[in-house]
Structure formats: structure tokens, C-alpha cells
Design a protein around this motif. Sequence first.
Motif, mmCIF file in Angstrom:
data_model
loop_
_atom_site.group_PDB
_atom_site.id
_atom_site.type_symbol
_atom_site.label_atom_id
_atom_site.label_comp_id
_atom_site.label_asym_id
_atom_site.label_seq_id
_atom_site.Cartn_x
_atom_site.Cartn_y
_atom_site.Cartn_z
ATOM 1 N N ASP A 51 0.607 -1.351 -0.156
ATOM 2 C CA ASP A 51 0.062 0.034 0.029
ATOM 3 C C ASP A 51 0.849 1.151 -0.012
ATOM 4 N N ILE A 52 1.839 1.232 0.688
ATOM 5 C CA ILE A 52 2.847 2.455 0.808
ATOM 6 C C ILE A 52 4.214 1.958 0.359
ATOM 7 N N ARG A 53 4.776 2.844 -0.306
ATOM 8 C CA ARG A 53 6.187 2.661 -1.009
ATOM 9 C C ARG A 53 7.080 3.863 -0.900
ATOM 10 N N ILE A 54 8.086 3.711 0.016
ATOM 11 C CA ILE A 54 8.797 4.867 0.608
ATOM 12 C C ILE A 54 10.308 4.573 0.182
ATOM 13 N N LEU A 55 10.955 5.682 -0.203
ATOM 14 C CA LEU A 55 12.382 5.654 -0.414
ATOM 15 C C LEU A 55 12.793 6.790 0.215
ATOM 16 N N VAL A 56 13.919 6.581 0.950
ATOM 17 C CA VAL A 56 14.800 7.599 1.848
ATOM 18 C C VAL A 56 15.997 7.737 1.131
ATOM 19 N N ASP A 57 16.505 8.694 0.839
ATOM 20 C CA ASP A 57 17.851 8.984 -0.033
ATOM 21 C C ASP A 57 18.816 9.581 1.208
ATOM 22 N N ASP A 58 19.949 9.076 1.102
ATOM 23 C CA ASP A 58 20.772 9.579 2.296
ATOM 24 C C ASP A 58 22.083 10.445 1.562
ATOM 25 N N HIS A 59 21.530 11.240 0.550
ATOM 26 C CA HIS A 59 22.497 12.339 0.087
ATOM 27 C C HIS A 59 23.273 11.345 -1.167
ATOM 28 N N SER A 60 22.562 11.010 -1.951
ATOM 29 C CA SER A 60 23.273 10.345 -3.137
ATOM 30 C C SER A 60 23.816 11.493 -3.878
ATOM 31 N N HIS A 61 24.776 11.051 -4.821
ATOM 32 C CA HIS A 61 25.546 11.699 -5.701
ATOM 33 C C HIS A 61 24.849 11.550 -7.281
ATOM 34 N N ASP A 62 24.111 10.411 -7.361
ATOM 35 C CA ASP A 62 23.489 10.063 -8.730
ATOM 36 C C ASP A 62 22.013 10.617 -8.888
ATOM 37 N N ASN A 63 21.400 9.994 -9.650
ATOM 38 C CA ASN A 63 19.886 10.350 -10.042
ATOM 39 C C ASN A 63 18.582 9.345 -9.094
ATOM 40 N N THR A 64 19.107 8.931 -8.119
ATOM 41 C CA THR A 64 18.399 8.020 -7.329
ATOM 42 C C THR A 64 16.946 9.120 -7.028
ATOM 43 N N VAL A 65 17.059 9.946 -6.771
ATOM 44 C CA VAL A 65 15.783 10.976 -6.418
ATOM 45 C C VAL A 65 14.804 11.149 -7.284
ATOM 46 N N ALA A 66 15.492 11.474 -8.321
ATOM 47 C CA ALA A 66 14.770 11.894 -9.771
ATOM 48 C C ALA A 66 13.994 10.460 -10.064
ATOM 49 N N LEU A 67 14.678 9.236 -9.990
ATOM 50 C CA LEU A 67 14.000 8.020 -10.647
ATOM 51 C C LEU A 67 13.122 7.503 -9.729
ATOM 52 N N ALA A 68 13.308 7.878 -8.307
ATOM 53 C CA ALA A 68 12.376 7.393 -7.419
ATOM 54 C C ALA A 68 11.016 8.216 -7.605
ATOM 55 N N ARG A 69 11.266 9.474 -7.832
ATOM 56 C CA ARG A 69 9.822 10.264 -8.274
ATOM 57 C C ARG A 69 9.127 9.969 -9.325
ATOM 58 N N GLU A 70 10.080 9.380 -10.413
ATOM 59 C CA GLU A 70 9.504 9.080 -11.578
ATOM 60 C C GLU A 70 8.537 7.709 -11.566
ATOM 61 N N LEU A 71 9.144 6.564 -10.644
ATOM 62 C CA LEU A 71 8.440 5.670 -10.243
ATOM 63 C C LEU A 71 7.223 5.557 -9.427
ATOM 64 N N GLY A 72 6.972 6.891 -8.896
ATOM 65 C CA GLY A 72 6.004 6.925 -8.210
ATOM 66 C C GLY A 72 6.123 6.599 -6.391
ATOM 67 N N LEU A 73 7.419 6.725 -6.130
ATOM 68 C CA LEU A 73 7.567 6.370 -4.599
ATOM 69 C C LEU A 73 7.645 7.694 -3.999
ATOM 70 N N GLN A 74 7.048 7.522 -2.564
ATOM 71 C CA GLN A 74 7.164 8.655 -1.558
ATOM 72 C C GLN A 74 8.685 8.830 -1.357
ATOM 73 N N THR A 75 9.234 9.918 -1.709
ATOM 74 C CA THR A 75 10.606 10.157 -1.478
ATOM 75 C C THR A 75 11.114 11.228 -0.436
ATOM 76 N N PHE A 76 12.284 11.010 0.217
ATOM 77 C CA PHE A 76 12.353 11.826 1.425
ATOM 78 C C PHE A 76 14.065 11.766 1.212
ATOM 79 N N GLN A 77 14.600 12.910 1.249
ATOM 80 C CA GLN A 77 16.022 13.274 1.049
ATOM 81 C C GLN A 77 16.506 13.845 2.395
#
Length: 268
Positions: free
Chosen positions: A32-58
Amino acid sequence: MMNGKRIAVVMPAYNAEKTLRATVEELPELVDIRILVDDHSHDNTVALARELGLQTFQHDRNYGYGRNQMTCYREALAAGADVVIMVHPDYQYTPLLITAMASMVAYGVYDVVLGSRIIGGRSLRGGMPRYKYIANRLLTAFENLLLRVRLSEYHTGYRAFSRKVLTELPLLENSDDFVFDNQMLAQCVHFGFLIGEVSCPTKYFGEASSINFRRSVIYGFGVLATSLQFFLQRAGLVNLARFSAQGRKLEAGYGDYYVRDREPARPA
């Protein structure tokens, strides 16, 4: 949803751009809930997570794997999760086991379920470095001796928890680093939560995250220290906040160190 319980998957991420999509594509529909927490990555993890519809926290900087998990669990609880499964987005663990692990918690069989790389004897065939396998077996034997339980391993990054576990453990007393995993399991044992295991095949490959030898040694000493602290606490020789019901819990609050995402985009 399962047995009337809301199921959340949380993914603590650091430079996971190359493997995130494969991980997300295997998440079962019951989540029901899909969450990704990014620990200050240097790549495009956050952009891809948003593209995939994940709740994203940086995170505003790299705080460490333990702090990443604390953010994961805090946000899953805030979203109303009843069962929370942590899976690494590096595709080392298959998300196909989420249904089995979630069911064991949702139906009250266990409070905690671990995806064990040792059960089934396939860890070395999956590419686990031999020195890590030997260290895993030695540390696990030491932990079983001092914690007085019988788990096949304590070092997997694939775990399912009930809401009760995440709200009652004093998680804020734990490390921000990799030993957080071990400290959390020691807390689960201390507070009497039931722990189950399922066999989990794993894959070791270039893009899969893995700590280096130096960090592995530091982690190993942290594991030994955690086990000794548990033993001394049970013997009444110390009184540590980590093993106190009055220790700081997730509801106690965080610093303002991460950014909550906007409403997640719909998957492409």
C-alpha cells in the motif's frame, strides 16, 4: 493490504539509480505504501524514485545507514503502515518474498521476520565473499550464545516489522551507522518480540551495495560490543538507554534534517 493491515515497503537508498527500477518492478501489488529515503546520493536516485511514483525523502547530507532506517520507519508509521518491510533498493534481495514475510507479521505469527541468506545454503553460490560468510557465521554464533536465541543470521538487510515493534523500541538510542541493524535485533530480543526467518537467495554483483573490508571490521566490532552490552544488561551490571522502555522512541522527534517530497508522481 493483508488481513486488514496496511503494508509498507521502505527502501533506504544511497546511489541506487542503477538498480532501483528492477527492485520496484518486483514489488507485489499488495504493498500500500512505497517509501524511499535517500541518504544524500550523488546520482539520480531521487529523480528516478519520483518517476517511479515512490514517496521520496531526502537527507540534507549523508547521515549513515542507521539514520536512513530511522527516517524510513518514521515516515512509514506516519503514513499509517501496520506492517513495514525494509528491502534494499540495490536488488541484492528479491522483493518477491515480501508477500510471505508480510503475511507472517500481518497474521500475528511473528513480530519480526528476517530474510536469511544462510538458510538453504545458497549464500556462497549467490556470490557472497567467503570472508564475509565466515565472519557472518562466527558473529552469529557469538550472538546466539550471548542473546540466548537461535537465529541463522543477524546481518541481513531484508526485514519485516509490526507497527508495535517500531513504536515501542527505543530506536533513537541506536547508532546512525551499519551496526544499527544489530542493535535493533538485540532490542527485539530484549523486549520479547518473536522473530521468524525465511530463506532468501541473494545476488552479489557490481551495482549491489556492500561495505568494504575496513567498514566490515568496524561493523564486526560493533556487533561484538552490542552482544556484550546485551549480556551485561541482562545480568544487571549496566543500565543502558538502548534497552530501557524509557529510551527515546521514534515519536520523540527528529531534527529538521530531511526534506519531505511533494505528492509522488504516478508511475510511468
